[in-house]
Scaffold this motif. Structure first.
Motif, short mmCIF file in Angstrom:
data_model
loop_
_atom_site.label_atom_id
_atom_site.label_comp_id
_atom_site.label_asym_id
_atom_site.label_seq_id
_atom_site.Cartn_x
_atom_site.Cartn_y
_atom_site.Cartn_z
N MET A 1 32.09 21.49 -17.48
CA MET A 1 32.49 21.95 -16.14
C MET A 1 33.15 20.80 -15.38
O MET A 1 32.65 19.68 -15.38
CB MET A 1 31.24 22.43 -15.38
CG MET A 1 31.54 23.01 -14.04
SD MET A 1 30.13 23.95 -13.37
CE MET A 1 28.92 22.66 -13.11
N ILE A 2 34.26 21.12 -14.76
CA ILE A 2 34.97 20.10 -13.97
C ILE A 2 34.88 20.51 -12.50
O ILE A 2 35.11 21.67 -12.16
CB ILE A 2 36.46 20.03 -14.39
CG1 ILE A 2 36.55 19.69 -15.88
CG2 ILE A 2 37.21 19.01 -13.54
CD1 ILE A 2 37.95 19.81 -16.43
N ILE A 3 34.54 19.56 -11.65
CA ILE A 3 34.42 19.87 -10.23
C ILE A 3 35.51 19.14 -9.45
O ILE A 3 35.67 17.92 -9.59
CB ILE A 3 33.02 19.48 -9.70
CG1 ILE A 3 31.98 20.34 -10.41
CG2 ILE A 3 32.95 19.68 -8.19
CD1 ILE A 3 30.55 20.10 -9.97
N HIS A 4 36.28 19.90 -8.68
CA HIS A 4 37.36 19.35 -7.87
C HIS A 4 36.99 19.44 -6.39
O HIS A 4 36.34 20.41 -5.97
CB HIS A 4 38.65 20.17 -8.05
CG HIS A 4 39.15 20.21 -9.45
ND1 HIS A 4 39.87 19.18 -10.01
CD2 HIS A 4 39.03 21.15 -10.40
CE1 HIS A 4 40.17 19.50 -11.26
NE2 HIS A 4 39.67 20.69 -11.53
N GLU A 5 37.45 18.46 -5.65
CA GLU A 5 37.34 18.55 -4.19
C GLU A 5 38.48 19.43 -3.68
O GLU A 5 39.60 19.36 -4.19
CB GLU A 5 37.50 17.16 -3.56
CG GLU A 5 36.45 16.15 -3.97
CD GLU A 5 35.11 16.37 -3.27
OE1 GLU A 5 35.11 16.95 -2.16
OE2 GLU A 5 34.09 15.97 -3.84
N LEU A 6 38.21 20.26 -2.71
CA LEU A 6 39.26 21.08 -2.10
C LEU A 6 39.91 20.34 -0.95
O LEU A 6 39.25 19.56 -0.25
CB LEU A 6 38.69 22.40 -1.56
CG LEU A 6 37.98 23.34 -2.53
CD1 LEU A 6 37.67 24.66 -1.82
CD2 LEU A 6 38.80 23.60 -3.77
N ALA A 146 34.39 24.48 -9.07
CA ALA A 146 34.01 24.17 -10.45
C ALA A 146 34.76 25.11 -11.38
O ALA A 146 34.93 26.29 -11.07
CB ALA A 146 32.51 24.34 -10.65
N ALA A 147 35.22 24.57 -12.48
CA ALA A 147 35.94 25.39 -13.45
C ALA A 147 35.58 24.94 -14.85
O ALA A 147 35.23 23.76 -15.07
CB ALA A 147 37.45 25.27 -13.23
N ARG A 148 35.66 25.88 -15.80
CA ARG A 148 35.46 25.49 -17.19
C ARG A 148 36.66 24.67 -17.61
O ARG A 148 37.80 25.00 -17.24
CB ARG A 148 35.40 26.73 -18.08
CG ARG A 148 34.18 27.58 -17.90
CD ARG A 148 34.33 28.84 -18.71
NE ARG A 148 33.30 29.81 -18.39
CZ ARG A 148 32.13 29.87 -19.03
NH1 ARG A 148 31.87 29.04 -20.01
NH2 ARG A 148 31.23 30.76 -18.69
N PRO A 149 36.49 23.63 -18.40
CA PRO A 149 37.64 22.90 -18.91
C PRO A 149 38.46 23.79 -19.83
O PRO A 149 37.91 24.65 -20.52
CB PRO A 149 37.02 21.72 -19.68
CG PRO A 149 35.61 22.08 -19.91
CD PRO A 149 35.21 23.09 -18.89
N SER A 150 39.79 23.59 -19.81
CA SER A 150 40.64 24.39 -20.68
C SER A 150 40.40 24.00 -22.14
O SER A 150 39.87 22.92 -22.43
CB SER A 150 42.11 24.17 -20.32
OG SER A 150 42.43 22.82 -20.58
N ARG A 151 40.82 24.89 -23.07
CA ARG A 151 40.65 24.59 -24.50
C ARG A 151 41.40 23.32 -24.87
O ARG A 151 40.93 22.51 -25.66
CB ARG A 151 41.19 25.75 -25.33
CG ARG A 151 40.33 26.98 -25.28
CD ARG A 151 40.90 28.09 -26.16
NE ARG A 151 40.17 29.34 -26.00
CZ ARG A 151 39.01 29.58 -26.60
NH1 ARG A 151 38.46 28.70 -27.39
NH2 ARG A 151 38.39 30.72 -26.39
N GLU A 152 42.58 23.14 -24.23
CA GLU A 152 43.38 21.94 -24.55
C GLU A 152 42.61 20.68 -24.16
O GLU A 152 42.59 19.69 -24.88
CB GLU A 152 44.72 21.96 -23.78
CG GLU A 152 45.68 23.07 -24.17
CD GLU A 152 45.26 24.42 -23.63
OE1 GLU A 152 44.80 24.48 -22.49
OE2 GLU A 152 45.34 25.42 -24.38
#
Ligand code: FAD
Length: 155
Positions: A1-6, A146-152
């Protein structure tokens, strides 16, 4: 999981899309949190809401410093949340507040059934039946996504 600040604008976009948030207030070092419906006003950068007089209104009258949390949850790996701190301001029928109250009511009424949760107790004929229209002036706002990391990214 990747968490970004908005960014601030992304936070305001979330507030605009959502209709329900969790409003936290505090009195005598005791926090209190309840779900509320609200309308975000991008022009005045505030949240408008409506309530009958109960615990949260008594507490916010005593201490206008509040916090609101809003989220969009897809699953436990994919979510956005926004947290703001703000100031409670009751909109009464005098001076500038009267104009703000008229605007708030107009905006709130665009949402069907916006009044139902707050007014529900009126059916019981209980005390404190005078509705209150208020706004939360936004002082600070932050957001995370939060988003799932891409397959790449995983390969
Ligand atoms: C999706 C949603 C939207 C809502 N929108 C609004 C709105 O726009 N305006 C509005 O006024 N209300 C709304 N409500 C209801 C709101 O959450 C409160 O129940 C209500 O406003 C009464 O809060 P009060 O502080 O006046 O509590 P009081 O009626 O004074 O009751 C005090 C006690 O009741 C308990 N209590 C109060 N509310 C809740 C709750 N929701 N869940 C569990 N225990 C509770 C707490 O223990 C509290 O100490 C909404 C609820 C939901 C679920």
């Amino acid at each position: 999981m990747i968490i970004h600040e908005l960014t601030r604008q992304e936070c305001l976009d979330v507030l605009q899309r959502a209709h329900v948030g969790r409003l936290a207030c505090a009195r005598h070092a005791q926090p209190y949190i309840v779900p509320i419906s609200y309308y975000f006003d991008s022009f005045d950068t505030c949240l408008y809401s409506f309530s009958t007089v109960g615990q949260k209104i008594h507490w916010m009258r005593d201490n206008p410093k509040v916090s609101v949390e809003v989220d969009e949850v897809v699953d436990r790996f994919t979510w956005t949340s926004v947290v703001l701190s703000g100031l409670y301001e009751e909109l009464r029928d005098v001076n500038d507040a009267a104009r703000a109250k008229a605007r708030a009511l107009k905006l709130l009424q665009e949402r069907s059934e916006w009044w139902l949760p707050g007014i529900a107790r009126l059916a019981t004929g209980s005390e404190h039946d005078t509705p209150v229209v208020y706004r939360i002036q936004i002082v600070t706002v932050s957001g995370r996504r939060a988003a799932r990391p891409s397959r790449e990214a995983l390969s």
